[in-house]
Design a protein around this motif. Structure first.
Motif, PDB file in Angstrom:
ATOM      1  N   GLU A   2       0.852  -1.200   0.000  1.00  0.00           N
ATOM      2  CA  GLU A   2       0.000   0.000   0.000  1.00  0.00           C
ATOM      3  C   GLU A   2       0.883   1.244   0.000  1.00  0.00           C
ATOM      4  OE1 GLU A   2      -2.444  -0.414   3.418  1.00  0.00           O
ATOM      5  OE2 GLU A   2      -3.767  -1.920   2.502  1.00  0.00           O
ATOM      6  N   HIS A   3       0.565   2.179  -0.878  1.00  0.00           N
ATOM      7  CA  HIS A   3       1.355   3.399  -1.006  1.00  0.00           C
ATOM      8  C   HIS A   3       0.443   4.618  -0.896  1.00  0.00           C
ATOM      9  CE1 HIS A   3       4.628   6.000  -2.223  1.00  0.00           C
ATOM     10  NE2 HIS A   3       3.953   6.437  -3.271  1.00  0.00           N
ATOM     11  N   ILE A   4       0.687   5.468   0.045  1.00  0.00           N
ATOM     12  CA  ILE A   4      -0.075   6.704   0.311  1.00  0.00           C
ATOM     13  C   ILE A   4      -1.470   6.396   0.869  1.00  0.00           C
ATOM     14  CG2 ILE A   4      -1.069   8.811  -0.649  1.00  0.00           C
ATOM     15  CD1 ILE A   4       1.230   8.928  -2.629  1.00  0.00           C
ATOM     16  N   ALA A   5      -2.251   5.610   0.116  1.00  0.00           N
ATOM     17  CA  ALA A   5      -3.605   5.265   0.576  1.00  0.00           C
ATOM     18  C   ALA A   5      -3.614   3.828   1.114  1.00  0.00           C
ATOM     19  CB  ALA A   5      -4.601   5.427  -0.568  1.00  0.00           C
ATOM     20  N   THR A   6      -4.787   3.346   1.457  1.00  0.00           N
ATOM     21  CA  THR A   6      -4.932   1.989   1.981  1.00  0.00           C
ATOM     22  C   THR A   6      -5.846   1.177   1.069  1.00  0.00           C
ATOM     23  OG1 THR A   6      -6.793   2.683   3.371  1.00  0.00           O
ATOM     24  CG2 THR A   6      -4.588   2.716   4.370  1.00  0.00           C
ATOM     25  N   GLY A   7      -5.839  -0.131   1.293  1.00  0.00           N
ATOM     26  CA  GLY A   7      -6.713  -1.000   0.524  1.00  0.00           C
ATOM     27  C   GLY A   7      -6.260  -1.151  -0.917  1.00  0.00           C
ATOM     28  N   ARG A   8      -7.223  -1.493  -1.785  1.00  0.00           N
ATOM     29  CA  ARG A   8      -6.920  -1.705  -3.204  1.00  0.00           C
ATOM     30  C   ARG A   8      -6.397  -0.443  -3.869  1.00  0.00           C
ATOM     31  NH1 ARG A   8      -6.113  -6.988  -3.843  1.00  0.00           N
ATOM     32  NH2 ARG A   8      -7.906  -8.251  -3.178  1.00  0.00           N
ATOM     33  N   TRP A   9      -6.938   0.700  -3.463  1.00  0.00           N
ATOM     34  CA  TRP A   9      -6.489   1.972  -4.039  1.00  0.00           C
ATOM     35  C   TRP A   9      -5.020   2.222  -3.687  1.00  0.00           C
ATOM     36  CZ3 TRP A   9      -6.943   5.064  -7.784  1.00  0.00           C
ATOM     37  CH2 TRP A   9      -6.551   6.403  -7.714  1.00  0.00           C
ATOM     38  N   GLY A  10      -4.650   1.927  -2.467  1.00  0.00           N
ATOM     39  CA  GLY A  10      -3.260   2.083  -2.056  1.00  0.00           C
ATOM     40  C   GLY A  10      -2.336   1.147  -2.809  1.00  0.00           C
ATOM     41  N   GLU A  11      -2.798  -0.082  -3.049  1.00  0.00           N
ATOM     42  CA  GLU A  11      -1.992  -1.033  -3.819  1.00  0.00           C
ATOM     43  C   GLU A  11      -1.840  -0.571  -5.260  1.00  0.00           C
ATOM     44  OE1 GLU A  11      -4.025  -4.716  -3.341  1.00  0.00           O
ATOM     45  OE2 GLU A  11      -3.225  -5.097  -1.321  1.00  0.00           O
ATOM     46  N   PHE A  12      -2.922   0.000  -5.832  1.00  0.00           N
ATOM     47  CA  PHE A  12      -2.837   0.528  -7.198  1.00  0.00           C
ATOM     48  C   PHE A  12      -1.841   1.683  -7.266  1.00  0.00           C
ATOM     49  CE2 PHE A  12      -4.121   3.738 -10.304  1.00  0.00           C
ATOM     50  CZ  PHE A  12      -4.026   3.004 -11.482  1.00  0.00           C
ATOM     51  N   LEU A  13      -1.863   2.572  -6.276  1.00  0.00           N
ATOM     52  CA  LEU A  13      -0.928   3.704  -6.267  1.00  0.00           C
ATOM     53  C   LEU A  13       0.517   3.226  -6.126  1.00  0.00           C
ATOM     54  CD1 LEU A  13      -2.798   6.382  -4.100  1.00  0.00           C
ATOM     55  CD2 LEU A  13      -2.618   6.236  -6.596  1.00  0.00           C
ATOM     56  N   GLY A  14       0.717   2.115  -5.411  1.00  0.00           N
ATOM     57  CA  GLY A  14       2.047   1.537  -5.329  1.00  0.00           C
ATOM     58  C   GLY A  14       2.524   1.065  -6.689  1.00  0.00           C
ATOM     59  N   TYR A  15       1.635   0.385  -7.408  1.00  0.00           N
ATOM     60  CA  TYR A  15       1.941  -0.057  -8.773  1.00  0.00           C
ATOM     61  C   TYR A  15       2.213   1.136  -9.684  1.00  0.00           C
ATOM     62  CZ  TYR A  15       0.173  -0.822 -13.550  1.00  0.00           C
ATOM     63  OH  TYR A  15      -0.020  -0.793 -14.912  1.00  0.00           O
TER      64      TYR A  15
END
Length: 562
Positions: free
Chosen positions: A242-255
């Motif tokens: 997780e990057h910046i945010a949490t959950g799936r959205w945070g994982e997407f931002l990490g990608y």
């Protein structure tokens, strides 16, 4: 003279006499005009007599393939993968690099198709003038020149940091040494540069292969005292971070963060056509290099990211330690944990060659674009002076003057200013890729409008007319979202904002200045582009057939470049 060279007696259908330009060689002033001719808007867009007679074709297929590989495989692969794993997780990093790899594929094939038709010095900068608007060529060209003027001293500064891994000798000594040898390579016959880059690229490839095998051995428990890892780190802490945010959205931002950093790891693959006028049989060798370089670079990066994600945990705090030398490499972290002492020094040594290779490449790219701008009268005519062996020596000397900015790295306050200057063109990679893709899109549109089949191009692929627009959209999305973290709560960072966005207004301002103030240029009308004339010249000047490799004792090693 090579068979593919054009001469002044070649037919010039649909075109008027080209621009009359005073040029300077080792034996004094001359006058040159476009070999293909050209009207007002297209003067010098085709191969000019100046390029044909003053530059020497010293680069062979193996050289240009390795120049692109040498530029793409560098510190981003050897040192930077750890931060990508930490930000996106093993799967997020793998998907990020794979996505950018597909964009690189589209860029390479688009560049190959246009460069095969127009193998000119300056590559896509000159293509932009011919296919889009002279103001775009001016803006992109000076952006590349500026970026490379600062890239060389930045790479030399990085070399000093790498040497500090071994010794405490004053960095000024290494700065002087590398300024001298970089200048000597730049001023030498272009074939010497090609050989230097070729063997450096071989070293990089061998190291990458070694590190991938080493990582696989470690992962499978082949090192005494180290347990088998397998895909343990994909399960815990997990495939994504997780990057910046949490959950799936945070994982997407990490990608997504991995994808923006991956772009700069692949930077350099677009430079293989910069010296097209100095390449043997460019209409065959440049497309061939574009195809094969893409495959090699993508395979190396994807395998390396996969292996690193397997052997290092994304939660390992050592991945976030920035040292600028081999100590931050994930491969070195694993080797140190396994008690293998030789690998850190080997990695550091090859990374030094990578940094110097990058400085050589920046010098070549910067000087050839500057030379191409001078051909178009977008830079002072003095930059057209060449040595008797075909090197634009004034361009080289001009770039060398800026190498001394590397001494700013010896002062902490001066270094801050210096890297702010470098950050101004950090987004230049995406700007250049966008230009290449837009050039190709315009070429396809012009051929459709004029009823010319793309099968007539010296090199073409049926799917590139769709991949170029799609990749162009992706490049623009990544460009405009590259610094998204600064707009999040508590995430503001001035350096990140500058590196992500300030290149955009710089290029825009240069474009508007040339278009509306200096020259008042117009967007090229697709229906009037002299594509048929260029195709006629291709037919009138065929390149010699490709030589057979032959059976010799070195053939087994040719997989590296052929």
């Amino acid at each position: 003279m090579e068979h593919q060279h054009h001469n002044a007696s070649s037919p010039k259908p649909h075109l008027d006499v080209g621009v009359d330009t005073t040029i300077y060689g080792a034996d004094g002033p001359h006058h040159a005009h476009s070999i293909y001719g050209g009207d007002h808007e297209h003067d010098g867009d085709f191969l000019t007599e100046l390029e044909n007679n003053r530059l020497q074709r010293g680069l062979h297929q193996r050289h240009i393939q390795m120049i692109a590989i040498a530029g793409a495989i560098g510190t981003g692969l050897f040192l930077g993968l750890g931060s990508s794993i930490q930000t996106g997780g093993p799967l997020g990093a793998l998907l990020g690099y794979a996505t950018v790899g597909l964009i690189v594929c589209a860029v390479q094939f688009a560049l190959g198709e246009v460069a095969a038709l127009l193998p000119v010095t300056g590559s896509f900068v000159r293509h932009a003038e011919f296919l889009v608007d002279p103001a775009l060529g001016f803006a992109i060209g000076w952006n590349i020149v500026y970026g490379n003027l600062l890239s060389v001293p930045a790479e030399i500064s990085a070399i000093c940091v790498l040497f500090q891994y071994w010794t405490d000798i004053n960095s000024a000594l290494f700065i002087c040494i590398f300024i001298l040898i970089t200048f000597l390579v730049g001023i030498s016959f272009v074939g010497i540069y090609g050989e230097v880059e070729f063997w450096f690229a071989v070293l990089k490839i061998l190291l990458v292969i070694f590190l991938i095998i080493f990582g696989l051995v470690v992962d499978l428990g082949g090192v005494p005292g180290v347990d088998r890892i397998g895909f343990r780190y994909w399960k815990n802490p997990g495939p994504f971070v997780e990057h910046i945010a949490t959950g799936r959205w945070g994982e997407f931002l990490g990608y997504w963060s991995v994808m923006t950093s991956a772009v700069f790891s692949f930077a350099g693959v677009e430079s293989l056509a910069m010296a097209a006028a100095e390449t043997h049989n460019p209409r065959r060798n440049i497309p061939k290099a574009c195809k094969k370089v893409f495959a090699r670079v993508l395979i190396f990066y994807v395998l390396a990211v996969l292996i690193v994600g397997m052997i290092v945990s994304s939660a390992d705090p050592r991945l976030g330690e920035y040292t600028g030398n081999a100590a931050m490499s994930p491969f070195v972290i694993v080797a140190s944990s396994a008690g293998i002492r030789a690998i850190p020094s080997i990695v550091n040594a090859v990374v030094i060659t990578s940094a110097w290779s990058s400085s050589n490449q920046a010098l070549l790219s910067g000087t050839r674009v500057l030379y191409g701008l001078a051909i178009k009268r977008q830079a002072p005519a003095i930059f057209l002076r060449t040595t008797s062996w075909g090197v634009p020596y004034v361009c080289v000397c001009f770039n060398t003057c800026f190498m001394f900015l590397a001494f700013m790295s010896l002062s902490s306050s001066a270094m801050t200013v210096f890297y702010w200057l470098v950050d101004l063109t950090a987004a230049g990679v995406l700007v250049s890729w966008s230009c290449i893709l837009f050039n190709h899109t315009r070429l396809c549109a012009a051929m459709r409008k004029q009823g010319i089949s793309r099968r007539e191009l010296p090199f073409y692929n049926s799917w590139t007319q769709y991949s170029s627009p799609a990749a162009l959209v992706m490049c623009q999305v990544i460009l405009w979202t590259g610094g998204f973290s600064v707009f999040t709560k508590g995430g503001w960072d001035a350096a990140t904002f500058v590196s992500a966005y300030l290149d955009i207004p710089l290029v825009t301002a240069a474009f508007l200045l040339w278009k509306f103030v200096i020259k008042k240029t117009k967007v090229v009308d697709l229906s009037t582009l002299p594509i048929r004339a260029a195709l006629d010249q291709v037919a009138a000047n065929p390149e010699p057939p490709e030589e057979e490799l032959g059976k010799n004792r070195w053939r087994f090693a040719r997989f590296l470049w052929d």
